[in-house]
Motif scaffolding. Structure first.
Motif, short mmCIF file in Angstrom:
data_model
loop_
_atom_site.label_atom_id
_atom_site.label_comp_id
_atom_site.label_asym_id
_atom_site.label_seq_id
_atom_site.Cartn_x
_atom_site.Cartn_y
_atom_site.Cartn_z
N THR A 6 30.04 -155.87 20.17
CA THR A 6 30.42 -154.63 19.50
C THR A 6 29.29 -153.63 19.59
O THR A 6 28.15 -153.94 19.24
N ILE A 7 29.59 -152.45 20.08
CA ILE A 7 28.64 -151.34 20.10
C ILE A 7 28.87 -150.55 18.82
O ILE A 7 29.98 -150.04 18.59
N THR A 8 27.84 -150.46 17.99
CA THR A 8 28.00 -149.82 16.68
C THR A 8 27.46 -148.40 16.63
O THR A 8 27.81 -147.66 15.72
N SER A 9 26.60 -148.02 17.58
CA SER A 9 26.11 -146.65 17.61
C SER A 9 25.56 -146.33 19.00
O SER A 9 25.09 -147.23 19.70
N LEU A 10 25.62 -145.07 19.35
CA LEU A 10 25.07 -144.57 20.61
C LEU A 10 24.54 -143.17 20.39
O LEU A 10 25.08 -142.41 19.59
N THR A 11 23.49 -142.84 21.13
CA THR A 11 23.01 -141.47 21.15
C THR A 11 23.00 -141.00 22.58
O THR A 11 22.82 -141.78 23.51
N GLY A 12 23.23 -139.73 22.78
CA GLY A 12 23.27 -139.17 24.12
C GLY A 12 24.45 -138.23 24.25
O GLY A 12 25.09 -137.85 23.27
N GLN A 13 24.75 -137.86 25.48
CA GLN A 13 25.82 -136.92 25.78
C GLN A 13 27.08 -137.67 26.18
O GLN A 13 27.05 -138.48 27.10
N GLU A 14 28.17 -137.38 25.50
CA GLU A 14 29.46 -138.00 25.83
C GLU A 14 29.97 -137.50 27.16
O GLU A 14 29.64 -136.40 27.55
N ASN A 62 26.57 -139.05 29.88
CA ASN A 62 27.01 -138.02 30.82
C ASN A 62 25.87 -137.37 31.58
O ASN A 62 26.07 -136.78 32.64
N ASN A 63 24.64 -137.47 31.06
CA ASN A 63 23.46 -136.93 31.75
C ASN A 63 22.82 -137.94 32.69
O ASN A 63 21.81 -137.64 33.31
N GLY A 64 23.38 -139.15 32.77
CA GLY A 64 22.83 -140.18 33.63
C GLY A 64 21.76 -141.03 32.96
O GLY A 64 21.15 -141.87 33.62
N CYS A 65 21.51 -140.83 31.68
CA CYS A 65 20.52 -141.63 30.95
C CYS A 65 21.10 -143.01 30.67
O CYS A 65 22.25 -143.13 30.26
N GLU A 66 20.29 -144.04 30.90
CA GLU A 66 20.73 -145.41 30.69
C GLU A 66 20.16 -145.98 29.41
O GLU A 66 18.99 -145.80 29.10
N ILE A 67 21.01 -146.68 28.68
CA ILE A 67 20.62 -147.44 27.50
C ILE A 67 20.93 -148.90 27.84
O ILE A 67 22.07 -149.21 28.21
N LYS A 68 19.93 -149.77 27.74
CA LYS A 68 20.13 -151.18 28.07
C LYS A 68 19.77 -152.05 26.87
O LYS A 68 18.80 -151.76 26.16
N ASN A 69 20.56 -153.10 26.66
CA ASN A 69 20.29 -154.04 25.59
C ASN A 69 20.67 -155.43 26.08
O ASN A 69 21.79 -155.64 26.56
N THR A 70 19.76 -156.39 25.96
CA THR A 70 20.00 -157.77 26.34
C THR A 70 20.43 -158.53 25.09
O THR A 70 19.79 -158.42 24.04
N ILE A 71 21.51 -159.31 25.21
CA ILE A 71 22.12 -159.99 24.06
C ILE A 71 22.24 -161.48 24.35
O ILE A 71 22.76 -161.86 25.41
#
Length: 73
Positions: A6-14, A62-71
Protein backbone atom coordinates in the motif's frame (compact mmCIF):
# COMPACT_ATOMS: atom_id res chain seq x y z
CA UNK A 1 -3.99 -14.24 -0.47
CA UNK A 2 -0.68 -12.82 -1.70
CA UNK A 3 1.36 -10.01 -0.26
CA UNK A 4 -0.18 -6.59 -0.58
CA UNK A 5 1.69 -3.29 -0.85
CA UNK A 6 0.00 0.00 0.00
CA UNK A 7 1.29 3.42 -1.00
CA UNK A 8 0.09 5.85 1.65
CA UNK A 9 1.64 9.11 0.44
CA UNK A 10 3.53 10.60 -2.49
CA UNK A 11 5.08 13.94 -3.27
CA UNK A 12 5.78 15.26 -6.73
CA UNK A 13 3.89 16.17 -9.89
CA UNK A 14 0.89 14.08 -10.89
CA UNK A 15 0.30 11.66 -12.49
CA UNK A 16 2.51 9.02 -10.84
CA UNK A 17 3.53 5.81 -12.60
CA UNK A 18 3.95 2.86 -10.22
CA UNK A 19 6.27 -0.08 -10.91
CA UNK A 20 7.05 -3.23 -8.95
CA UNK A 21 10.70 -4.27 -9.24
CA UNK A 22 13.18 -6.83 -8.04
CA UNK A 23 15.40 -5.59 -5.21
CA UNK A 24 18.05 -4.36 -7.67
CA UNK A 25 15.51 -2.38 -9.74
CA UNK A 26 16.82 -4.02 -12.92
CA UNK A 27 13.53 -5.83 -13.69
CA UNK A 28 10.34 -3.83 -13.21
CA UNK A 29 6.71 -4.32 -14.19
CA UNK A 30 4.11 -1.59 -14.62
CA UNK A 31 1.39 -1.62 -11.96
CA UNK A 32 -0.63 1.57 -12.46
CA UNK A 33 -0.76 5.26 -13.20
CA UNK A 34 -2.30 7.08 -10.25
CA UNK A 35 -3.07 10.58 -8.97
CA UNK A 36 -3.14 11.92 -5.42
CA UNK A 37 -6.88 11.18 -5.19
CA UNK A 38 -6.08 7.45 -5.66
CA UNK A 39 -3.97 7.34 -2.47
CA UNK A 40 -3.92 5.15 -0.50
CA UNK A 41 -3.24 2.83 -3.44
CA UNK A 42 -2.87 -0.93 -2.82
CA UNK A 43 -1.86 -3.77 -5.11
CA UNK A 44 -1.02 -7.46 -4.78
CA UNK A 45 2.50 -8.69 -5.46
CA UNK A 46 2.24 -11.13 -8.39
CA UNK A 47 4.35 -14.21 -9.09
CA UNK A 48 7.37 -14.41 -9.45
CA UNK A 49 7.90 -11.28 -7.33
CA UNK A 50 5.86 -12.86 -4.53
CA UNK A 51 8.60 -15.51 -4.21
CA UNK A 52 11.28 -12.90 -3.42
CA UNK A 53 12.14 -11.89 0.14
CA UNK A 54 12.51 -8.25 -0.91
CA UNK A 55 10.93 -6.20 -3.71
CA UNK A 56 11.30 -2.64 -4.88
CA UNK A 57 8.56 -0.14 -5.55
CA UNK A 58 9.48 2.60 -8.00
CA UNK A 59 7.25 5.59 -8.61
CA UNK A 60 7.99 8.08 -11.39
CA UNK A 61 6.25 11.45 -11.28
CA UNK A 62 5.26 13.56 -14.28
CA UNK A 63 8.62 15.40 -14.16
CA UNK A 64 10.55 12.12 -14.42
CA UNK A 65 11.64 12.13 -10.76
CA UNK A 66 11.96 8.64 -9.29
CA UNK A 67 10.99 7.59 -5.79
CA UNK A 68 12.29 4.14 -4.79
CA UNK A 69 11.53 2.06 -1.73
CA UNK A 70 12.73 -1.47 -0.97
CA UNK A 71 10.23 -3.59 0.99
CA UNK A 72 10.64 -6.91 2.81
CA UNK A 73 7.71 -9.16 2.00
Amino acid sequence: MGNQITITSLTGQEPFTVYLCDDTYSNCIFRAQINSVDIPYSFLVPYPYSQFGTVGVKVVDNNGCEIKNTIDI
